[in-house]
Structure formats: C-alpha cells, structure tokens
Design a protein around this motif. Sequence first.
Motif, PDB file in Angstrom:
ATOM      1  N   ARG A   1     -24.878 -19.080  -8.905  1.00  0.00           N
ATOM      2  CA  ARG A   1     -25.413 -17.874  -7.480  1.00  0.00           C
ATOM      3  C   ARG A   1     -26.616 -19.042  -6.840  1.00  0.00           C
TER       4      ARG A   1
ATOM      5  N   ALA B   1     -18.165 -11.754  -7.364  1.00  0.00           N
ATOM      6  CA  ALA B   1     -18.332 -11.766  -6.208  1.00  0.00           C
ATOM      7  C   ALA B   1     -18.898 -10.182  -6.144  1.00  0.00           C
TER       8      ALA B   1
ATOM      9  N   TYR C   1     -22.059 -17.681 -13.710  1.00  0.00           N
ATOM     10  CA  TYR C   1     -21.876 -16.692 -12.354  1.00  0.00           C
ATOM     11  C   TYR C   1     -23.450 -16.945 -11.663  1.00  0.00           C
TER      12      TYR C   1
ATOM     13  N   PRO D   1     -23.989 -18.409  -2.124  1.00  0.00           N
ATOM     14  CA  PRO D   1     -22.969 -17.694  -2.227  1.00  0.00           C
ATOM     15  C   PRO D   1     -21.338 -19.043  -2.679  1.00  0.00           C
TER      16      PRO D   1
ATOM     17  N   VAL E   1     -19.145 -17.245  -5.063  1.00  0.00           N
ATOM     18  CA  VAL E   1     -19.272 -15.731  -5.573  1.00  0.00           C
ATOM     19  C   VAL E   1     -20.163 -14.979  -5.335  1.00  0.00           C
ATOM     20  N   GLY E   2     -20.215 -14.862  -4.147  1.00  0.00           N
ATOM     21  CA  GLY E   2     -21.282 -14.167  -2.908  1.00  0.00           C
ATOM     22  C   GLY E   2     -19.854 -12.251  -2.559  1.00  0.00           C
ATOM     23  N   TYR E   3     -19.848 -12.294  -2.420  1.00  0.00           N
ATOM     24  CA  TYR E   3     -19.793 -10.840  -1.433  1.00  0.00           C
ATOM     25  C   TYR E   3     -18.762 -10.842  -0.704  1.00  0.00           C
TER      26      TYR E   3
ATOM     27  N   SER F   1     -26.067  -8.910  -4.382  1.00  0.00           N
ATOM     28  CA  SER F   1     -27.037  -8.452  -3.245  1.00  0.00           C
ATOM     29  C   SER F   1     -26.535  -6.854  -2.599  1.00  0.00           C
TER      30      SER F   1
ATOM     31  N   ASP G   1     -22.173  -9.602  -7.424  1.00  0.00           N
ATOM     32  CA  ASP G   1     -23.512  -9.870  -6.606  1.00  0.00           C
ATOM     33  C   ASP G   1     -24.240  -8.915  -6.336  1.00  0.00           C
TER      34      ASP G   1
END
Length: 444
Positions: free
Chosen positions: A18, A301, A14, A22, A38-40, A306, A304
């Motif tokens: 990235r 996600a 993952y 995302p 893979v981004g929330y 972020s 993530d």
Amino acid sequence: MYGPEFAADPGRVYSYLRRWGPLAPVELAPGVPATLVVGYDAALQVLRDPATFVKDAREWQKGVPADCPVLPMMMYRPNCRNTDGEVHARLRAAVTDSLARIDLNALRGHVERTADTLISGFRGRGAADLVTEYARALPLMVFNELFGCPPDIGDRLVEGMSGIFDTVDAKKANQVLRQAVRDLVALKRREPGADMTSWLMAHPVRLTDEEVMHQVVTLQGAGTEPEQNLIANGLRLLLSDDRFAGDLSGGSLPVEDALDEVLWTDPPLANFAITYPVRDVDFAGVLLPRNQPVVISLAGANTDPSLASDQRVGNRAHLAWSAGPHICPAQGQARLIATVAIEQLLDALPDMELAVPADRLVWRPGPFHRALTGLPVSFPAVSVPEGALVPSAGTAGAVDGRESTGPAVPVAPLVRATARATHVAASDAPRGPWNSLVKWWHGE
C-alpha cells in the motif's frame, strides 16, 4: 507472492504494497510481473469496467513459457470466467441456469449426511486433522455427486485441481485435469443423468463438448479448492478467536458471523479475478501496460484501511465473490455447504479444541489461495454406535455402494422437480474420489 513468507503473513505484504497506493507491482511467479490491486474502490472500478479490463488472456499468454507455474490458473479457456461480452453471456447463461436446478434443501441434506459420514471416521479417536479428514474431503464428495462423477475420474480431478492451485508441476496437473474432464464429458454423452454435467450439455445455448469441459473445470475449481479453504478457515476462526470461540456447546453457534469475518479477512481465493487491460491505461497514477495481468487482491481490498467501517458481521459488501459481470454465480450454494459442514461438526464435537496454537498453523504457498496445510484438533473421544458408517480402507464404499462392505449413505435428489429434470433416486449410491480420500484418512 509465491514463497512461504507471503503465505505465512500476506497481511504484512499487503500493508507494504500500500506504500505504492491502491495498486502495486508484484511477481506472481519468478519472471511473471503483474499489478496487484489492494484498494477496495480501485478493485470495484476495475471489476465493473469490462470494456477496459477484459478476461481474455490469450495476448498475454503469447509471451509466457509453457512451463510457467501460474499458467494453468491464468490461461485462456472458453469458460464463463475467461471470456467477455456476448460469449461470456452465453456461457454464463448455461452455468447459472444449471445451478438454478439444484434443490438447496436437498443439497443441505446431502451435506449433512456426508459430514456425518466423515465425522464418524474420526470421532472415536479423539483427534483429527480437519483439513485432510474433513474440509478437503467434504466438497469433493458433494461436488462429484453434483457433477455425476464416478470414482476413477474423481481421483484424477482431485490430482489435477490441487496441482494447478499449488502451482507445483502445474503443466502435468493441467494435463491430468483436462483428460479427466474429457472422460467425464464423454461418459455423460453416453449416459446423461440428473447432474450438472448433463444439464450443461442439454442447455439451449448448445455448448460444444469442449465448452462443457471448460465450464466443468471452472465450476469444480471454484467448488472444491476454495470451498475447502472456506470451511477450514471458518473452523480455524471459530476455534481460535475469542470473539467466536467461547463455549461452542452453549447453543447459538456463530457460524454465519464467522463466515462473514473469513470472507472479509481470509477469503479462500485471496488474489484472483485477473484482468488484462486492452490498452495502456493510466489508472490512479499508475501506468498499466496493455495485456499485463491486473490481479484483484480480494483479501487486500477487503482489508483496505480506507474503508469507512470495520464492521463485518452481517456485512456482505466484501469482494470475496468478486463483483461486476463476473461475480461468482454459485455463492449461495458455496455458503450453504460451508455453513452446514461447520454446524454439523460443531454439533457432533462441541468440546473440540485446536491441538496446536493458532500461530503455529502452516499455510500453503501460492499467490492465489489462502489455504491451511492442516488443522489439527483434539476432543473427547465419542464412541461410534454399532453399525455406523465409518470411512476406512476396508469400507471405502461407505458412500459408494459398488465398492462397499456395508450400506451406502442414501442421497436425496439434488435437482428441482421440473419437467426437464429427472430426480436422482434416493437409493442411488453417491460417488466420490475414494482412492484419494482413503489416502487422506490415513495421512498419506
């Protein structure tokens, strides 16, 4: 995403993906391209836009060979997971209304008794594999009772469901699963009872037999394999992580905290909630081709970088149950089963320890699940009281009075007392896929 390298360390994969942002290109199986989210925030956007990202896989299937190993997990079925709009709303109503008839207090009691029966099978040995002897067996026993599934059909459900999750000889596994569910539905047409299968049949939306079959497959799939992984992954965390391990006999067991952590970092379905764009879509700078799978990495996600906070205990904003109109309708029951299963085991064997270092545990390959092959533990052997129910080849019916050489475990009714429901008598013998369970108890 289908090899042992991915299974061993998906977090590394993952992190690598990235680099694309995302969303990233992946292969779910050889020659099966997809986009992994893979981004929330991107995952939520996809899951909450059913007009653009639909669940119906039929257009995608047209270009997929019949022996594709991921096809049984991704193919269109007329169930509440793979449909959209009014069709989805109709099927979902039958599922949610039937789930609502389960008495959670009775379910808790049934899980406790099932757990105690399984624990009695290994507590006198001082060692066990908690995947094969506990986490795998318990959900099967509970869900086969909930669905009114007799042992001969339960055996085949086990074989078929495990096969399609592992994507090994998945075409054959899908055939086995389909026939087993067909036989269950035919049985319940002849002999309806106070069980999920019968409730689905009797629902006012008037499901066809084919539709009932597919709802049962969906619910059994979501209630057995992922539940097994949730229990096993929760136990692994409690036994290996200093934040949770400590002195498990000290009184307040942090089971709920551990489950929160697992659902964030090691959700039992790590990559799923598959959708198919209805047209070519420019999404976050990535061109998503029409009808090519967009897979939500629930694990990716959730982790993530972020995200504003890494506080997970008590935080239920994870995506382990998905989101949007297809959010899991049985998350309350699933969490209850896992919590009770873990609590019963830790209460019975408070001095239990991993028998191997945590980094030597092996994970089953597969793009969709996060599943251990085994969880070996050791503990001071506890003598089993005379007359206790110990599962073995000679007493396979310890939870099935029709085959037992001893008494069966009584089962509390798992339905709500309504004018429409007939309670399961407490003296009725529960059912389970006993041939398979006996093999697991003997390590076969």
